[in-house]
Motif scaffolding. Structure first.
Motif, mmCIF file in Angstrom:
data_model
loop_
_atom_site.group_PDB
_atom_site.id
_atom_site.type_symbol
_atom_site.label_atom_id
_atom_site.label_comp_id
_atom_site.label_asym_id
_atom_site.label_seq_id
_atom_site.Cartn_x
_atom_site.Cartn_y
_atom_site.Cartn_z
ATOM 1 N N ILE A 90 72.798 -84.185 34.463
ATOM 2 C CA ILE A 90 71.556 -83.559 34.916
ATOM 3 C C ILE A 90 71.847 -82.914 36.263
ATOM 4 C CG2 ILE A 90 69.189 -83.994 35.669
ATOM 5 C CD1 ILE A 90 69.311 -86.506 33.761
ATOM 6 N N LYS A 91 71.532 -81.645 36.394
ATOM 7 C CA LYS A 91 71.801 -80.920 37.641
ATOM 8 C C LYS A 91 70.559 -80.823 38.531
ATOM 9 C CE LYS A 91 75.392 -79.798 38.239
ATOM 10 N NZ LYS A 91 76.450 -80.651 38.771
ATOM 11 N N LYS A 92 69.416 -80.530 37.918
ATOM 12 C CA LYS A 92 68.185 -80.318 38.688
ATOM 13 C C LYS A 92 67.007 -80.946 37.943
ATOM 14 C CE LYS A 92 69.758 -75.701 40.164
ATOM 15 N NZ LYS A 92 69.911 -75.797 41.593
ATOM 16 N N ARG A 115 61.497 -92.663 40.850
ATOM 17 C CA ARG A 115 62.641 -92.560 41.764
ATOM 18 C C ARG A 115 63.753 -93.516 41.329
ATOM 19 N NH1 ARG A 115 60.076 -91.500 47.805
ATOM 20 N NH2 ARG A 115 58.346 -90.259 47.043
ATOM 21 N N GLN A 116 63.382 -94.745 40.982
ATOM 22 C CA GLN A 116 64.387 -95.721 40.550
ATOM 23 C C GLN A 116 65.047 -95.272 39.250
ATOM 24 O OE1 GLN A 116 65.413 -98.393 42.355
ATOM 25 N NE2 GLN A 116 66.994 -98.723 40.814
ATOM 26 N N SER A 117 64.282 -94.724 38.329
ATOM 27 C CA SER A 117 64.852 -94.262 37.063
ATOM 28 C C SER A 117 65.789 -93.084 37.272
ATOM 29 C CB SER A 117 63.729 -93.872 36.091
ATOM 30 O OG SER A 117 62.967 -95.015 35.756
ATOM 31 N N ILE A 118 65.403 -92.152 38.125
ATOM 32 C CA ILE A 118 66.271 -91.012 38.441
ATOM 33 C C ILE A 118 67.542 -91.512 39.112
ATOM 34 C CG2 ILE A 118 66.492 -88.873 39.779
ATOM 35 C CD1 ILE A 118 63.351 -88.643 39.455
ATOM 36 N N LEU A 119 67.404 -92.479 40.003
ATOM 37 C CA LEU A 119 68.555 -93.061 40.682
ATOM 38 C C LEU A 119 69.553 -93.639 39.678
ATOM 39 C CD1 LEU A 119 69.860 -93.997 43.424
ATOM 40 C CD2 LEU A 119 68.600 -96.115 43.081
ATOM 41 N N GLU A 120 69.061 -94.297 38.652
ATOM 42 C CA GLU A 120 69.936 -94.880 37.623
ATOM 43 C C GLU A 120 70.782 -93.797 36.956
ATOM 44 O OE1 GLU A 120 71.557 -97.958 35.254
ATOM 45 O OE2 GLU A 120 70.278 -98.104 37.027
ATOM 46 N N TYR A 121 70.160 -92.678 36.622
ATOM 47 C CA TYR A 121 70.899 -91.596 35.962
ATOM 48 C C TYR A 121 71.861 -90.902 36.929
ATOM 49 C CZ TYR A 121 68.479 -92.250 31.627
ATOM 50 O OH TYR A 121 68.023 -92.806 30.454
ATOM 51 N N GLU A 122 71.466 -90.788 38.174
ATOM 52 C CA GLU A 122 72.356 -90.194 39.168
ATOM 53 C C GLU A 122 73.595 -91.088 39.357
ATOM 54 O OE1 GLU A 122 70.813 -87.828 42.697
ATOM 55 O OE2 GLU A 122 71.743 -89.527 43.732
ATOM 56 N N ALA A 123 73.390 -92.387 39.420
ATOM 57 C CA ALA A 123 74.512 -93.321 39.563
ATOM 58 C C ALA A 123 75.390 -93.290 38.311
ATOM 59 C CB ALA A 123 73.991 -94.735 39.820
ATOM 60 N N LYS A 124 74.777 -93.240 37.138
ATOM 61 C CA LYS A 124 75.519 -93.210 35.871
ATOM 62 C C LYS A 124 76.434 -91.995 35.797
ATOM 63 C CE LYS A 124 74.735 -92.586 30.933
ATOM 64 N NZ LYS A 124 74.417 -91.264 30.449
ATOM 65 N N GLN A 125 75.914 -90.841 36.192
ATOM 66 C CA GLN A 125 76.714 -89.618 36.056
ATOM 67 C C GLN A 125 77.633 -89.361 37.253
ATOM 68 O OE1 GLN A 125 73.623 -86.675 35.417
ATOM 69 N NE2 GLN A 125 73.690 -85.995 37.541
ATOM 70 N N LYS A 126 77.480 -90.190 38.290
ATOM 71 C CA LYS A 126 78.314 -90.072 39.495
ATOM 72 C C LYS A 126 78.261 -88.665 40.085
ATOM 73 C CE LYS A 126 81.510 -93.744 38.201
ATOM 74 N NZ LYS A 126 80.995 -94.215 36.955
ATOM 75 N N ASP A 127 77.074 -88.100 40.054
ATOM 76 C CA ASP A 127 76.857 -86.756 40.596
ATOM 77 C C ASP A 127 75.386 -86.643 40.999
ATOM 78 O OD1 ASP A 127 77.550 -84.210 41.385
ATOM 79 O OD2 ASP A 127 77.686 -83.396 39.350
ATOM 80 N N GLU A 128 75.146 -85.959 42.083
ATOM 81 C CA GLU A 128 73.778 -85.821 42.588
ATOM 82 C C GLU A 128 72.904 -84.974 41.659
ATOM 83 O OE1 GLU A 128 74.636 -84.164 46.466
ATOM 84 O OE2 GLU A 128 74.588 -86.162 47.373
ATOM 85 N N ILE A 129 71.616 -85.291 41.671
ATOM 86 C CA ILE A 129 70.603 -84.512 40.959
ATOM 87 C C ILE A 129 69.688 -83.913 42.021
ATOM 88 C CG2 ILE A 129 68.650 -84.588 39.360
ATOM 89 C CD1 ILE A 129 69.995 -87.109 38.094
ATOM 90 N N GLU A 130 69.599 -82.600 42.056
ATOM 91 C CA GLU A 130 68.663 -81.963 42.990
ATOM 92 C C GLU A 130 67.248 -82.230 42.496
ATOM 93 O OE1 GLU A 130 69.581 -77.780 43.205
ATOM 94 O OE2 GLU A 130 71.309 -78.136 44.480
ATOM 95 N N ILE A 131 66.378 -82.639 43.403
ATOM 96 C CA ILE A 131 64.985 -82.946 43.067
ATOM 97 C C ILE A 131 64.091 -81.914 43.743
ATOM 98 C CG2 ILE A 131 63.156 -84.686 43.125
ATOM 99 C CD1 ILE A 131 65.699 -85.618 41.623
#
Length: 159
Positions: A90-92, A115-131
């Protein structure tokens, strides 16, 4: 000793200051917001996610008479994405929310559970998600990562 935390975010004045992809995400989040299922709160939220493969996924909030059983737009969209595109980053993530009949609003950020759910996916993909979170009027706030909104975050590294 007192310490201070600051967050970094960008304030985008209005829709006209977005690039073409950001405008597309704004438009899709706004469109899906209009069909949100929110008969109890009448607060409608739309979310659009850009994947690294260029695909855009959208979702809206889904309420339920048993309030805890409903789901916010961000989680509806991110969970669908995780279930159907588990290996695609997920990029954005773009979100717009306001009372259904409002013609003006302020930028509405994701709630704590989102926020916690988005954090889980950001940690899983090891890449930042722009919000991005936007008002109906086009004022937008942008962070480079969900960690900007959750500075003391909890993730699997603590387990």
């Amino acid at each position: 000793m007192d310490k201070q935390i600051t967050i970094n975010y960008e304030a985008i004045e209005n829709y006209d200051h977005l690039d073409a992809m950001e405008k597309t995400l704004f438009d899709k989040a706004m469109a899906i917001r209009n069909i949100a299922y929110a008969p109890y709160s009448d607060f409608t939220v739309g979310c659009a996610i850009l994947l690294e493969n260029g695909e855009i996924i959208t979702g809206s909030n889904q309420e339920n008479a048993a309030y805890p059983s409903g789901l916010c737009a961000e989680r509806t969209t991110i969970f669908y994405t995780g279930a159907n595109f588990p290996e695609v980053k997920i990029k954005k993530l773009f979100v717009i929310g306001a009372p259904r009949k409002a013609t003006s609003s302020v930028p509405i950020p994701p709630c704590g559970a989102c926020r916690q759910s988005i954090l889980e996916y950001e940690a899983k993909q090891k890449d930042e998600i722009e919000i991005y979170f936007a008002s109906l009027d086009g004022e937008i706030f942008k962070t480079k990562s969900i960690r900007d909104l959750v500075p003391f975050s909890f993730d699997s590294s603590y387990l």
